[in-house]
Design a protein around this motif. Structure first.
Motif, PDB file in Angstrom:
ATOM      1  N   SER A  18       0.811  -1.216   0.000  1.00 59.65           N
ATOM      2  CA  SER A  18       0.000   0.000   0.000  1.00 59.65           C
ATOM      3  C   SER A  18       0.841   1.261   0.000  1.00 59.65           C
ATOM      4  CB  SER A  18      -0.923   0.020   1.227  1.00 59.65           C
ATOM      5  OG  SER A  18      -0.163   0.109   2.410  1.00 59.65           O
ATOM      6  N   GLY A  19       2.155   1.114   0.198  1.00 57.01           N
ATOM      7  CA  GLY A  19       3.016   2.288   0.164  1.00 57.01           C
ATOM      8  C   GLY A  19       3.147   2.988   1.490  1.00 57.01           C
ATOM      9  N   ILE A  20       2.535   2.451   2.559  1.00 57.45           N
ATOM     10  CA  ILE A  20       2.654   3.088   3.861  1.00 57.45           C
ATOM     11  C   ILE A  20       4.060   2.911   4.398  1.00 57.45           C
ATOM     12  CG2 ILE A  20       1.881   2.994   6.267  1.00 57.45           C
ATOM     13  CD1 ILE A  20      -0.855   2.314   5.309  1.00 57.45           C
ATOM     14  N   ILE A  21       4.616   1.707   4.252  1.00 54.82           N
ATOM     15  CA  ILE A  21       5.931   1.433   4.811  1.00 54.82           C
ATOM     16  C   ILE A  21       6.984   2.140   3.971  1.00 54.82           C
ATOM     17  CG2 ILE A  21       6.629  -0.642   3.538  1.00 54.82           C
ATOM     18  CD1 ILE A  21       7.322  -1.840   6.309  1.00 54.82           C
ATOM     19  N   LYS A  86      -5.799   7.879   1.483  1.00 61.25           N
ATOM     20  CA  LYS A  86      -7.199   8.080   1.886  1.00 61.25           C
ATOM     21  C   LYS A  86      -7.511   6.971   2.887  1.00 61.25           C
ATOM     22  CE  LYS A  86     -11.508   9.602   1.592  1.00 61.25           C
ATOM     23  NZ  LYS A  86     -11.915  10.911   2.124  1.00 61.25           N
ATOM     24  N   PHE A  87      -7.291   7.238   4.155  1.00 55.91           N
ATOM     25  CA  PHE A  87      -7.379   6.206   5.179  1.00 55.91           C
ATOM     26  C   PHE A  87      -8.824   5.868   5.532  1.00 55.91           C
ATOM     27  CE2 PHE A  87      -3.157   8.140   6.013  1.00 55.91           C
ATOM     28  CZ  PHE A  87      -2.392   7.027   5.702  1.00 55.91           C
ATOM     29  N   VAL A  88      -9.036   4.577   5.768  1.00 55.37           N
ATOM     30  CA  VAL A  88     -10.387   4.074   6.019  1.00 55.37           C
ATOM     31  C   VAL A  88     -10.311   2.930   7.017  1.00 55.37           C
ATOM     32  CG1 VAL A  88     -10.269   2.449   4.086  1.00 55.37           C
ATOM     33  CG2 VAL A  88     -12.492   3.239   4.889  1.00 55.37           C
ATOM     34  N   ASN A 250      -7.544   4.486  -1.525  1.00 57.65           N
ATOM     35  CA  ASN A 250      -6.951   4.693  -2.845  1.00 57.65           C
ATOM     36  C   ASN A 250      -6.285   3.425  -3.367  1.00 57.65           C
ATOM     37  OD1 ASN A 250      -7.772   7.358  -2.851  1.00 57.65           O
ATOM     38  ND2 ASN A 250      -5.811   8.152  -2.123  1.00 57.65           N
ATOM     39  N   GLU A 251      -5.774   2.605  -2.445  1.00 54.87           N
ATOM     40  CA  GLU A 251      -5.164   1.326  -2.815  1.00 54.87           C
ATOM     41  C   GLU A 251      -6.189   0.194  -2.826  1.00 54.87           C
ATOM     42  OE1 GLU A 251      -2.096   0.719  -3.709  1.00 54.87           O
ATOM     43  OE2 GLU A 251      -1.173   2.667  -3.327  1.00 54.87           O
ATOM     44  N   ASP A 252      -7.399   0.486  -2.318  1.00 54.79           N
ATOM     45  CA  ASP A 252      -8.465  -0.514  -2.219  1.00 54.79           C
ATOM     46  C   ASP A 252      -8.014  -1.727  -1.410  1.00 54.79           C
ATOM     47  OD1 ASP A 252     -11.052  -1.503  -2.628  1.00 54.79           O
ATOM     48  OD2 ASP A 252     -10.476  -2.570  -4.469  1.00 54.79           O
ATOM     49  N   ARG A 262      -9.264  -6.849  -0.260  1.00 54.97           N
ATOM     50  CA  ARG A 262      -9.739  -5.717  -1.044  1.00 54.97           C
ATOM     51  C   ARG A 262     -10.889  -5.044  -0.302  1.00 54.97           C
ATOM     52  NH1 ARG A 262      -6.312  -3.702  -4.723  1.00 54.97           N
ATOM     53  NH2 ARG A 262      -5.385  -5.345  -6.012  1.00 54.97           N
ATOM     54  N   LEU A 263     -10.792  -3.743  -0.116  1.00 52.20           N
ATOM     55  CA  LEU A 263     -11.835  -3.002   0.577  1.00 52.20           C
ATOM     56  C   LEU A 263     -13.167  -3.121  -0.151  1.00 52.20           C
ATOM     57  CD1 LEU A 263     -12.896  -0.919   2.659  1.00 52.20           C
ATOM     58  CD2 LEU A 263     -12.030   0.872   1.128  1.00 52.20           C
ATOM     59  N   SER A 264     -13.168  -2.902  -1.452  1.00 54.59           N
ATOM     60  CA  SER A 264     -14.409  -2.927  -2.226  1.00 54.59           C
ATOM     61  C   SER A 264     -15.081  -4.300  -2.175  1.00 54.59           C
ATOM     62  CB  SER A 264     -14.127  -2.529  -3.679  1.00 54.59           C
ATOM     63  OG  SER A 264     -13.156  -3.383  -4.256  1.00 54.59           O
ATOM     64  N   LYS A 265     -14.282  -5.357  -2.255  1.00 50.21           N
ATOM     65  CA  LYS A 265     -14.842  -6.712  -2.223  1.00 50.21           C
ATOM     66  C   LYS A 265     -15.395  -7.037  -0.841  1.00 50.21           C
ATOM     67  CE  LYS A 265     -13.612 -11.593  -2.980  1.00 50.21           C
ATOM     68  NZ  LYS A 265     -14.889 -11.868  -3.645  1.00 50.21           N
ATOM     69  N   LEU A 266     -14.673  -6.625   0.210  1.00 45.41           N
ATOM     70  CA  LEU A 266     -15.124  -6.871   1.575  1.00 45.41           C
ATOM     71  C   LEU A 266     -16.468  -6.207   1.835  1.00 45.41           C
ATOM     72  CD1 LEU A 266     -14.376  -8.045   4.400  1.00 45.41           C
ATOM     73  CD2 LEU A 266     -13.349  -5.812   4.909  1.00 45.41           C
ATOM     74  N   LEU A 267     -16.604  -4.958   1.418  1.00 53.88           N
ATOM     75  CA  LEU A 267     -17.859  -4.227   1.642  1.00 53.88           C
ATOM     76  C   LEU A 267     -18.998  -4.810   0.810  1.00 53.88           C
ATOM     77  CD1 LEU A 267     -16.545  -0.544   1.716  1.00 53.88           C
ATOM     78  CD2 LEU A 267     -17.036  -2.048   3.649  1.00 53.88           C
ATOM     79  N   LYS A 268     -18.685  -5.239  -0.399  1.00 49.60           N
ATOM     80  CA  LYS A 268     -19.714  -5.814  -1.271  1.00 49.60           C
ATOM     81  C   LYS A 268     -20.167  -7.181  -0.781  1.00 49.60           C
ATOM     82  CE  LYS A 268     -20.676  -6.952  -6.116  1.00 49.60           C
ATOM     83  NZ  LYS A 268     -20.130  -6.955  -7.504  1.00 49.60           N
TER      84      LYS A 268
END
Length: 299
Positions: A18-21, A86-88, A250-252, A262-268
């Motif tokens: 995700s690019g955080i590290i 975009k933290f979530v 932003n990285e989903d 995946r954020l989108s898949k988890l929510l769906k």
């Protein structure tokens, strides 16, 4: 131990993807003092080092330990946010059994007294026929935050990475933001703050929320000081049941320290929703319904 190793590996893999590290490497690491050399495992080699007092010493390489010196983020810099992020957060209500480890970890990191927690775990029962469940609740980091709009001095603000912070050096304690918040996510410092033992938090920054000041407002801040170091908030890593997921929209991608999804898949797939969506606050915290629960409800 096996689960802890898996958690560490999965967390690191997520942070790298995700690019955080890697953010901490931009902050600089000194290597010449005794307290700042890199540790070398399994070596009897000796190395000459210069102590902070200016004394030259010879020590074994395997006794050295790397220490990162991070400069506290200024009030001005803390308003910008971490570029490109975009933290979530996602809360899986089916996994929560009110272990309260998230609360303990949060209190320790922010030096909070027990009577002013940033995280509350509420007993919820939607109707008389349904079984109650536990609901962790904190600041929702809204994209349309009413708290920001009512602050008369600009002490509370919205960042580019989605986080809402409070600058206690500007806060006048009017509590307009507390009245405007529909989630009751903010607390007021009525009493004297606890002494701080961690030197990291000795100098105030809106990103650490410490040290606290009497007569000001505080709340959950998603721990941006740790995010700059490539680390997850302690509430995520301390939960024994993987209830809380955190990541970058932003990285989903989000992780609970063990599983990265995946954020989108988890929510769906799990029918994720946002609490009090009809208010138009556009929160960045999502909930997964308490179905197929891992634990029976216990008070």
């Amino acid at each position: 131990m096996k689960m802890q190793n898996k958690r560490k590996k999965s967390r690191r893999k997520f942070l790298q993807s995700s690019g955080i590290i890697g953010v901490s490497t931009l902050l600089g690491v000194q290597t010449f003092p005794l307290s700042s050399c890199s540790k070398k495992e399994g070596s009897s080699q000796t190395i000459k080092v210069l102590t902070p007092e200016g004394k030259l010493m010879e020590v074994e390489a395997n006794q050295l330990q790397e220490v990162h010196h991070h400069k506290p983020t200024s009030s001005k810099e803390s308003r910008k946010g971490i570029p490109g992020k975009k933290f979530v957060m996602v809360v899986d209500l089916a996994k929560c059994k009110n272990a309260r480890e998230c609360i303990k970890a949060c209190e320790a990191h922010h030096n909070l007294p027990p009577d002013r927690p940033f995280i509350k775990v509420l007993k919820i029962q939607d109707n008389p026929q349904s079984s109650p469940y536990w609901m962790p609740k904190k600041c929702f980091q809204c994209d349309n935050p009413p708290c920001v709009k009512v602050c008369p001095v600009g002490a509370t603000f919205k960042r580019s990475d989605g986080i809402v912070l409070i600058d206690n050096q500007l806060c006048i304690g009017c509590r307009f933001c507390m009245a405007a918040c529909p989630y009751s996510a903010r607390v007021f410092n009525w009493g004297k703050p606890q002494p701080i033992g961690n030197s990291k938090h000795a100098h105030y920054s809106p990103e650490t929320s410490t040290p606290s000041q009497v007569g000001t407002v505080e709340k959950c801040d998603f721990c941006p000081d740790l995010l700059r170091e490539g680390k997850l908030p302690p509430c995520i890593t301390s939960c024994p049941n993987g209830v809380l997921y955190f990541g970058d929209a932003n990285e989903d991608a989000v992780t609970n320290g063990v599983d990265t999804v995946r954020l989108s898949k988890l929510l769906k797939d799990k029918a994720g929703y946002r609490y009090l969506e009809e208010l138009g606050t556009e929160p960045n915290v999502y909930y997964l319904p308490p179905v197929d629960r891992l634990f029976p409800f216990k008070e």
